[in-house]
Each structure stands twice: as structure tokens, then as C-alpha cells.
Design a protein around this motif. Sequence first.
Motif, mmCIF file in Angstrom:
data_model
loop_
_atom_site.group_PDB
_atom_site.id
_atom_site.type_symbol
_atom_site.label_atom_id
_atom_site.label_comp_id
_atom_site.label_asym_id
_atom_site.label_seq_id
_atom_site.Cartn_x
_atom_site.Cartn_y
_atom_site.Cartn_z
ATOM 1 N N LEU A 75 -26.438 19.256 33.862
ATOM 2 C CA LEU A 75 -25.780 19.352 34.969
ATOM 3 C C LEU A 75 -24.458 19.912 34.592
ATOM 4 C CD1 LEU A 75 -26.627 15.967 36.566
ATOM 5 C CD2 LEU A 75 -27.787 18.012 37.126
ATOM 6 N N ASN A 76 -24.331 21.056 33.689
ATOM 7 C CA ASN A 76 -23.149 21.678 33.452
ATOM 8 C C ASN A 76 -22.765 22.964 34.075
ATOM 9 O OD1 ASN A 76 -20.458 21.540 32.109
ATOM 10 N ND2 ASN A 76 -21.417 22.877 30.272
ATOM 11 N N TYR A 77 -23.693 23.167 35.206
ATOM 12 C CA TYR A 77 -23.250 24.391 36.079
ATOM 13 C C TYR A 77 -23.387 23.712 37.436
ATOM 14 C CZ TYR A 77 -24.298 27.873 32.251
ATOM 15 O OH TYR A 77 -24.110 28.515 31.281
ATOM 16 N N SER A 78 -22.124 23.853 37.916
ATOM 17 C CA SER A 78 -22.030 23.329 39.331
ATOM 18 C C SER A 78 -23.158 23.777 40.446
ATOM 19 C CB SER A 78 -20.579 23.760 39.868
ATOM 20 O OG SER A 78 -20.479 25.236 39.946
ATOM 21 N N PRO A 87 -24.825 15.077 41.853
ATOM 22 C CA PRO A 87 -23.327 15.149 41.991
ATOM 23 C C PRO A 87 -22.978 16.006 40.550
ATOM 24 C CG PRO A 87 -23.445 13.132 41.374
ATOM 25 C CD PRO A 87 -25.001 13.535 41.849
ATOM 26 N N VAL A 88 -21.851 17.081 40.739
ATOM 27 C CA VAL A 88 -21.173 17.769 39.481
ATOM 28 C C VAL A 88 -20.625 16.614 38.870
ATOM 29 C CG1 VAL A 88 -19.504 18.981 38.825
ATOM 30 C CG2 VAL A 88 -20.967 19.710 40.833
ATOM 31 N N PRO A 89 -20.786 16.153 37.493
ATOM 32 C CA PRO A 89 -20.439 15.183 36.746
ATOM 33 C C PRO A 89 -18.960 15.170 36.526
ATOM 34 C CG PRO A 89 -21.792 16.498 35.440
ATOM 35 C CD PRO A 89 -21.865 17.181 36.663
ATOM 36 N N SER A 90 -18.162 14.217 36.440
ATOM 37 C CA SER A 90 -16.899 13.973 36.166
ATOM 38 C C SER A 90 -16.572 14.154 34.718
ATOM 39 C CB SER A 90 -16.206 12.809 36.648
ATOM 40 O OG SER A 90 -17.115 11.743 36.117
ATOM 41 N N GLU A 91 -17.565 14.078 33.841
ATOM 42 C CA GLU A 91 -17.470 14.271 32.425
ATOM 43 C C GLU A 91 -18.679 14.581 32.073
ATOM 44 O OE1 GLU A 91 -17.183 10.904 29.623
ATOM 45 O OE2 GLU A 91 -16.278 9.901 31.611
ATOM 46 N N PRO A 92 -18.990 15.171 30.887
ATOM 47 C CA PRO A 92 -20.286 15.796 30.469
ATOM 48 C C PRO A 92 -21.249 14.548 30.206
ATOM 49 C CG PRO A 92 -18.591 16.656 29.008
ATOM 50 C CD PRO A 92 -17.871 15.598 29.773
ATOM 51 N N VAL A 93 -22.551 14.982 30.752
ATOM 52 C CA VAL A 93 -23.647 14.254 30.808
ATOM 53 C C VAL A 93 -24.298 14.531 29.495
ATOM 54 C CG1 VAL A 93 -25.845 13.623 31.780
ATOM 55 C CG2 VAL A 93 -23.910 13.833 33.171
ATOM 56 N N LEU A 94 -24.486 13.843 28.540
ATOM 57 C CA LEU A 94 -25.253 14.198 27.342
ATOM 58 C C LEU A 94 -26.434 13.746 26.760
ATOM 59 C CD1 LEU A 94 -21.861 13.741 24.715
ATOM 60 C CD2 LEU A 94 -22.739 15.774 26.053
ATOM 61 N N PHE A 95 -27.392 14.320 26.425
ATOM 62 C CA PHE A 95 -28.703 13.900 25.736
ATOM 63 C C PHE A 95 -29.051 14.821 24.505
ATOM 64 C CE2 PHE A 95 -29.465 17.215 28.908
ATOM 65 C CZ PHE A 95 -30.483 18.022 28.357
ATOM 66 N N MET A 96 -30.026 14.474 23.800
ATOM 67 C CA MET A 96 -30.554 14.929 22.911
ATOM 68 C C MET A 96 -31.909 15.470 23.096
ATOM 69 S SD MET A 96 -27.935 14.036 20.569
ATOM 70 C CE MET A 96 -28.562 13.928 18.794
ATOM 71 N N ARG A 211 -19.872 31.602 33.334
ATOM 72 C CA ARG A 211 -18.404 31.388 33.956
ATOM 73 C C ARG A 211 -18.477 30.216 35.130
ATOM 74 N NH1 ARG A 211 -18.750 36.913 34.998
ATOM 75 N NH2 ARG A 211 -19.732 36.756 37.085
ATOM 76 N N THR A 212 -19.673 29.845 35.285
ATOM 77 C CA THR A 212 -19.843 28.754 36.299
ATOM 78 C C THR A 212 -20.200 27.537 35.529
ATOM 79 O OG1 THR A 212 -22.333 29.100 36.705
ATOM 80 C CG2 THR A 212 -20.663 30.113 38.310
ATOM 81 N N MET A 213 -19.791 27.412 34.450
ATOM 82 C CA MET A 213 -20.014 26.078 33.603
ATOM 83 C C MET A 213 -19.012 25.278 34.057
ATOM 84 S SD MET A 213 -20.313 26.428 29.533
ATOM 85 C CE MET A 213 -21.733 27.437 28.690
#
Length: 278
Positions: A75-78, A87-96, A211-213
Motif C-alpha cells: 500500500l505504498n502508493y496513495s 487507508p494510506v498507511p501512517s508508516e510502511p506496511v512490510l511483508f516478505m 512520484r506517487t509513492m
Amino acid sequence: MRIVRFGLAGSERYGLVDDADIVRDASSIVGDETDFERVLDRLATARATDLPAVPDGERLGCPVARVGKVVCAGLNYSDHAAETNMPVPSEPVLFMKANTSVCGPNDDIRIPPGADKVDWEVELGVVIGKRTTRVSEADALDHVAGYAVVHDVSERAFQLEGTGQWLKGKSLDSFCPVGPWLVTRDEVGDPQDLAMYLEVNGKRMQDGSTRTMVFGVAFLVSYISRFMTLEPGDIIATGTPPGVGMGQRPPVYLKPADRVSLGIQGLGVQRQTVRLID
């Protein structure tokens, strides 16, 4: 410098791509070296045109041998978050993604039985060049070797239904094509200004820009290194712009014989055919 690996799966050799887009065999320089930091050092002293040309049609593999881990930002692009109704995350959502999902840029996407919601995601891949722990955002890009196209193939039912574990939907064999080459950081310029696209059967599905990251490359490298050490050759997949199959109305997913083409400005193009496996 554009770095490739070419040859049959499991037997790839390192090469360089010259200014005429000819693949050159660099195995005389790096041999069987698997330490990615040393590979980078050795290739940096080479001139591609001094190396023998590789015959046309050779298979390309992932440009990094023995990827240790693939860390992804969700979810790193709005605009992508909006199409998934998240929702746009307030901090990065990480997975592997499991490193066994990594394959060559033009290898088939292989769909196993029971996987009927296979989706596409073009992503900018960040390849780590040196050991990185708790690096500052200001210094983070100094730890980046370069960039590559990553196709974050995703099985949405495995990812979101049942127990809803993203790892399961992201880690199937062939679900992480990387390449065609790794372009070193000095030749890419600003990683936050790269056009990207993906087509299915010739129809443009994704058409976006880095640019939209929500969180840029430097921030992601710094942030991730707070929670784990990044090693040379590790890959960070930085998220996807809108246009994924899950976001279509109604949703559209990949099916056998579909052809996918995707690319990022300056980083080359991938082409895959979807196959059903037993």
C-alpha cells in the motif's frame, strides 16, 4: 552499468549490457563469485565492449545471484491504496516474499491448482549493495547498489482470504520475476521520478510513476534497516501504482495463456506467459 545474469536456470553467469543493448559475458571477471559486494567491485572495473557478446536469445535470470530476502512495502502508493479501499498507511506496511519465488524476468508465471485469483503488480526493486543496519535516511541511498523491475505477482485468495496471510499469496514459485537487468544507482538518477506500466494481453492496466509513492526509497531503506539487517543482494519491492486486477470492477485475474508485459523507465521490460501447472 547494467548487470545481468544469463543462461539456464540454476546455471546463470554474470554479464554486462553495453550501450547497444548487447549482453556481454563477464564470467571471466567474476567467475563463480557469489558475494554480491565483491561482484559489484569486480564488474565496476570492466568495460562491457571488451567482453565477448552473448548469443541472441539466451535466457535472462534474476540479475542477482542467491537473493537473500525480498522485503516488500504494501500500500505504498496513495492511488493504489484508494483502489483497494484501504487507508494510506501512517508508516510502511512490510511483508516478505520467499526467495524461492524469485525467477528470471521472462520466465513463465506458473499457477498451481487452487490459485484462481492471481494478480499483477509492477514495482520498483531496490537492490542493496552493502550490509545495512540502522542507516539514516540521509545516508540510505549510499547503501543501494541499483534498481530493477520487480513483478510482485500475488494470489489474492491466499493473501486475503482464510487466515489472510500476505506471505502465502506472495511466495509461490515464479511469483517474483526480477530484471531484465540491474541498473546501478549512478545511472538511474532520481528513483522518485520513474514512469512505470504493466499490460495484460496488450491492454494497459497500470500506468503510474514512482512520484506517487507514500514512502520514498531512502526512507524505506532506513526504516527497514531498523528492524532487520539488509545484506548485499537483498531486494526491496517498493509497492505498486493503481490498476491491479483486484481493483477492477469487477475484479480481473490472470488466466492460463495470458501474456504480461511490464517496465520501468530506464530499467527495461519484462514479458511473461501465464501457465497452469499440475
